[in-house]
Write an enzyme that holds these catalytic residues in place. Structure first.
Site, PDB file in Angstrom:
ATOM      1  CB  CYS A  14      10.819 -41.990  23.179  1.00 52.60           C
ATOM      2  SG  CYS A  14      12.696 -41.663  22.537  1.00 52.60           S
TER       3      CYS A  14
ATOM      4  CD1 TRP B 209      12.506 -40.346  15.624  1.00 53.62           C
ATOM      5  CD2 TRP B 209      13.849 -38.965  16.965  1.00 53.62           C
ATOM      6  NE1 TRP B 209      13.122 -39.371  14.860  1.00 53.62           N
ATOM      7  CE2 TRP B 209      13.865 -38.456  15.795  1.00 53.62           C
ATOM      8  CE3 TRP B 209      14.527 -38.437  17.989  1.00 53.62           C
ATOM      9  CZ2 TRP B 209      14.629 -37.356  15.516  1.00 53.62           C
ATOM     10  CZ3 TRP B 209      15.304 -37.325  17.626  1.00 53.62           C
ATOM     11  CH2 TRP B 209      15.318 -36.655  16.355  1.00 53.62           C
TER      12      TRP B 209
ATOM     13  N   GLY C 203      13.802 -38.333  26.110  1.00 52.59           N
ATOM     14  CA  GLY C 203      14.417 -37.197  26.504  1.00 52.59           C
ATOM     15  C   GLY C 203      15.939 -37.200  26.330  1.00 52.59           C
TER      16      GLY C 203
ATOM     17  CD  GLU D  17       3.639 -26.967   6.039  1.00 52.00           C
ATOM     18  OE1 GLU D  17       4.395 -26.465   6.547  1.00 52.00           O
ATOM     19  OE2 GLU D  17       2.830 -28.024   6.191  1.00 52.00           O
TER      20      GLU D  17
ATOM     21  CE  LYS E 242       3.582 -31.519   6.057  1.00 48.69           C
ATOM     22  NZ  LYS E 242       3.459 -30.625   7.136  1.00 48.69           N
TER      23      LYS E 242
ATOM     24  CG  HIS F  24      19.789 -13.181  -7.162  1.00 47.57           C
ATOM     25  ND1 HIS F  24      20.390 -12.596  -7.893  1.00 47.57           N
ATOM     26  CD2 HIS F  24      18.598 -12.761  -6.771  1.00 47.57           C
ATOM     27  CE1 HIS F  24      19.737 -11.344  -7.911  1.00 47.57           C
ATOM     28  NE2 HIS F  24      18.662 -11.619  -7.586  1.00 47.57           N
TER      29      HIS F  24
ATOM     30  CE  LYS G 151       1.430 -34.899  14.828  1.00 47.06           C
ATOM     31  NZ  LYS G 151       1.358 -33.954  13.385  1.00 47.06           N
TER      32      LYS G 151
HETATM   33  C1  G6P Z   1       8.013 -32.233  14.166  1.00 44.08           C
HETATM   34  C2  G6P Z   1       6.932 -32.729  13.382  1.00 44.08           C
HETATM   35  C3  G6P Z   1       6.374 -31.270  12.498  1.00 44.08           C
HETATM   36  C4  G6P Z   1       5.971 -30.102  13.460  1.00 44.08           C
HETATM   37  C5  G6P Z   1       7.039 -29.836  14.159  1.00 44.08           C
HETATM   38  C6  G6P Z   1       6.735 -28.961  15.184  1.00 44.08           C
HETATM   39  O1  G6P Z   1       9.223 -31.741  13.417  1.00 44.08           O
HETATM   40  O2  G6P Z   1       7.369 -33.780  12.551  1.00 44.08           O
HETATM   41  O3  G6P Z   1       5.154 -31.985  11.813  1.00 44.08           O
HETATM   42  O4  G6P Z   1       5.566 -29.202  12.679  1.00 44.08           O
HETATM   43  O5  G6P Z   1       7.770 -30.932  14.977  1.00 44.08           O
HETATM   44  O6  G6P Z   1       5.729 -29.482  16.138  1.00 44.08           O
HETATM   45  P1  G6P Z   1       4.533 -28.597  16.944  1.00 44.08           P
HETATM   46  O7  G6P Z   1       3.824 -29.743  17.577  1.00 44.08           O
HETATM   47  O8  G6P Z   1       5.457 -27.795  18.047  1.00 44.08           O
HETATM   48  O9  G6P Z   1       3.967 -28.003  16.140  1.00 44.08           O
END
Ligand code: G6P
Length: 598
Positions: free
Chosen positions: A2, A74, A101, A473, A477, A496, A593
């Site tokens: 948010c 969100w 929050g 990673e 992605k 396994h 994000k």
């Molecule tokens: C969210 C984002 C990810 C990020 C994660 C941790 O899930 O979508 O891209 O890796 O938070 O965020 P930070 O800001 O702590 O790296």
């Protein structure tokens, strides 16, 4: 999660709020709304969907407004809908609020208010805030806000308007960020500095439990006892160019193209004469026995990558997801340090994990990309990554900068432990070579692979050692932005269980950058091919086998830091696949994000 925006001043509040919401949209995009004072009364417009949907319905509306609050959501409590979109008004429309929050005790508070006859209009936890303020018997609005903070349990950044106090905004925060921007034409409130770029020259990061009261001329700050406190303004050091998409189709593409520079700038920082590593007292590092690196999502994967680098230097490192670390049994390990990795520096789980480490008197180091972040305020020592603002939800350049900073830190610790000179970054030249190679990377194969993957239902990424961390990673992605089911595995673990899922419809991307593990990884390739799957090998080594359907050739650099190179085409693969599927890579489904809730 948010995004909150507020404005009071001489400009059009509607324009300022909508522009701010566009900049904050990466924090959440289920629904959005604004509330402005219009002829002395509240006018609320809110809409399910992205901010553009709100902008559409606001056309021709809210023409003469100079004070208001806005929100992009969100969803946590209540589905994404017009009804659950912020702002919320209290039952008699005397109070308007937006909230970021989670109010953990909202059910008890709501139950109490319902018993008094209050009717609620949404399914959210946030609405209770407006109703509580309306019911408050305190004599002044400031006292009502203070009382509110004593009633709420959880995390919150809240902006509040009171009918009758036209052109005034109140704000409060706890465990959720909120920033005040000071401009020539008035004042802003925002969840992060990105929304204030080009709007203000100065900004103030609200302290925990601080109460803010602004009008178009002044801003007053109070502590939780309503004692006036001084406001510390910082100079705005971001430009519009830093946060705009420029000529790129998406932020994610811009940020992938910025990976080489993110690495370069981070090395520069780590190599400066008074580099941030040197601020960590030698006494802490020289007898260090154990490091725990903690993060979430991509930041955790960066931690894992660095842990392999550290192990090669005989440094014992454990990695922990912040959401797990918070609730783990505490082990009293002598001479331990905790490192917290976070792009935003605002991830709720990571912040809480840091607080726990501090409670146990463990020295805390943060590796973050946002200087004004909460983690930076809380940590003992700060190692900044210099990736620049990252807007796309999927992290790319920040990841590369994080592993760069962590490599440097591990080298520094190694030098201190072995009494070696450690004034400059050992990896400087090797990383410069990486930067060079990434700048000239040829993505032709990646375009072809994306064409194949776009119709896949299942993709696996496998690797051994540090290549497993890269696989994690790469898989994260792909799944987060293309919605393709993807998993990563240790190459040796396939047999396994997961081999049961391998068939002609499956693509397995094998990452193999470690010479001593290469033959072992080839064995996994034969096992996969025998079950009919498509095999894509990502490597810098020569490989010639009928079992391999495609090779993504990597430029060669020092094996210890090949992860910096191997992830690069994988980031682009995720991007291209999402675009080919017609998805918006910058705003993946159900994600945000900055995850400021638990
Ligand atoms: C969210 C984002 C990810 C990020 C994660 C941790 O899930 O979508 O891209 O890796 O938070 O965020 P930070 O800001 O702590 O790296």
């Amino acid at each position: 999660m948010c995004g909150i925006i507020g404005y009071v001043g001489t400009k059009s509040a509607k324009d300022e709020l909508l522009e701010g919401l566009k900049m904050l949209e990466y924090r959440g995009y289920d629904s959005a709304g604004v509330c402005c004072f219009e002829k002395g009364d509240f006018r609320v417009i809110k809409k399910k969907g992205k901010v553009d949907a709100l902008i559409e319905v606001c056309q021709g509306q809210l023409k003469d407004t100079h004070c208001g609050i806005g929100h992009t959501r969100w969803a946590t409590h209540g589905d994404p809908s017009d009804k659950n979109a912020h702002p919320f008004l209290s039952e008699n429309n005397s109070v308007a609020i937006v909230h970021n929050g989670i109010i953990e005790n909202f059910e008890a508070l709501k139950g109490g208010l319902q018993k008094q006859g209050v009717r609620f209009r949404s399914d959210t936890d946030s609405e209770v805030i407006a109703q509580l303020l309306q019911k408050s018997k305190c004599e002044s609005e400031l006292k009502k806000v203070q009382e509110l903070s004593n009633l709420l349990v959880g995390s919150y950044a809240i902006a509040i308007l009171f009918r009758g106090l036209e052109n005034q905004i109140f704000a409060i925060r706890k465990n959720s960020p909120l920033i005040v921007g000071k401009a020539k034409d008035g004042y802003y409130l925002a969840s992060d500095v990105n929304a204030l770029v080009d709007k203000t020259d100065e900004y103030h990061i609200m302290e925990e439990n601080e109460i803010i009261w602004i009008d178009s001329h002044d801003c007053y700050a109070f502590d939780k006892n309503l004692q006036a406190v001084e406001i510390n303004y910082h100079k705005m050091d971001l430009s519009k160019q830093d946060i705009s998409r420029g000529a790129f189709e998406h932020y994610m593409l811009k940020e992938i193209m910025q990976v080489p520079n993110a690495i370069k700038q981070t090395i520069k920082e780590c190599d400066a004469p008074h580099n941030p590593y040197m601020r960590i007292p030698r006494e802490i590092l020289k007898d260090l026995k154990h490091i725990t690196i903690i993060g979430c999502g991509t930041a955790f994967n960066a931690a894992m990558t660095a842990s392999h680098y550290a192990r090669e230097r005989d440094i014992i490192v454990d990695c922990a997801y912040a959401s797990e670390y918070r609730y783990q049994k505490y082990l009293n390990i002598e001479n331990e340090v905790c490192i917290f990795v976070s792009q935003s520096g605002e991830t709720a789980d990571t912040i809480e994990a840091l607080k726990i480490a501090k409670e146990h008197n463990i020295p805390t180091i943060v590796v973050t990309n946002v200087a004004s972040s909460t983690l930076n305020k809380l940590a003992d020592y700060i190692i900044p990554t210099k990736a620049g603002p990252e807007i796309a939800v999927a992290s790319t350049k920040a990841y590369s900068a994080q592993i760069t900073a962590l490599y440097g830190l591990m080298d520094y610790i190694y030098c201190i432990k072995h009494k070696l000179n450690c004034r400059s970054c050992i990896l400087k030249d090797k990383l410069a070579d990486v930067v060079d190679k990434l700048q000239n990377f040829n993505f032709t194969k990646i375009n072809k692979l994306a064409e194949i993957l776009k119709d896949s239902e299942r993709v696996f990424f496998i690797g051994r050692g540090v290549d497993y961390a890269t696989s994690q990673e790469a898989s994260l992605k792909l799944k987060e932005i293309s919605n393709i089911h993807s998993e990563s595995l240790f190459a040796g673990e396939l047999k396994h269980g997961t081999l049961a899922l391998i068939d002609e419809q499956t693509t397995v991307v094998v990452i193999a950058t470690q010479k001593h593990l290469f033959d072992k990884t080839m064995n996994s390739i034969y096992e996969i091919k025998a079950r009919g799957a498509r095999v894509v090998l990502v490597t810098q080594f020569k490989a010639d086998s009928d079992a391999i359907d495609m090779i993504v050739e990597l430029p060669c650099t020092d094996q210890a830091i090949m992860a910096e190179i191997a992830i690069y085409p994988m980031q682009m693969l995720a991007y291209k696949t999402a675009v080919l599927k017609g998805l918006d890579p910058d705003k993946p489904r159900n994600l945000a994000k900055s995850v400021t809730v638990e």
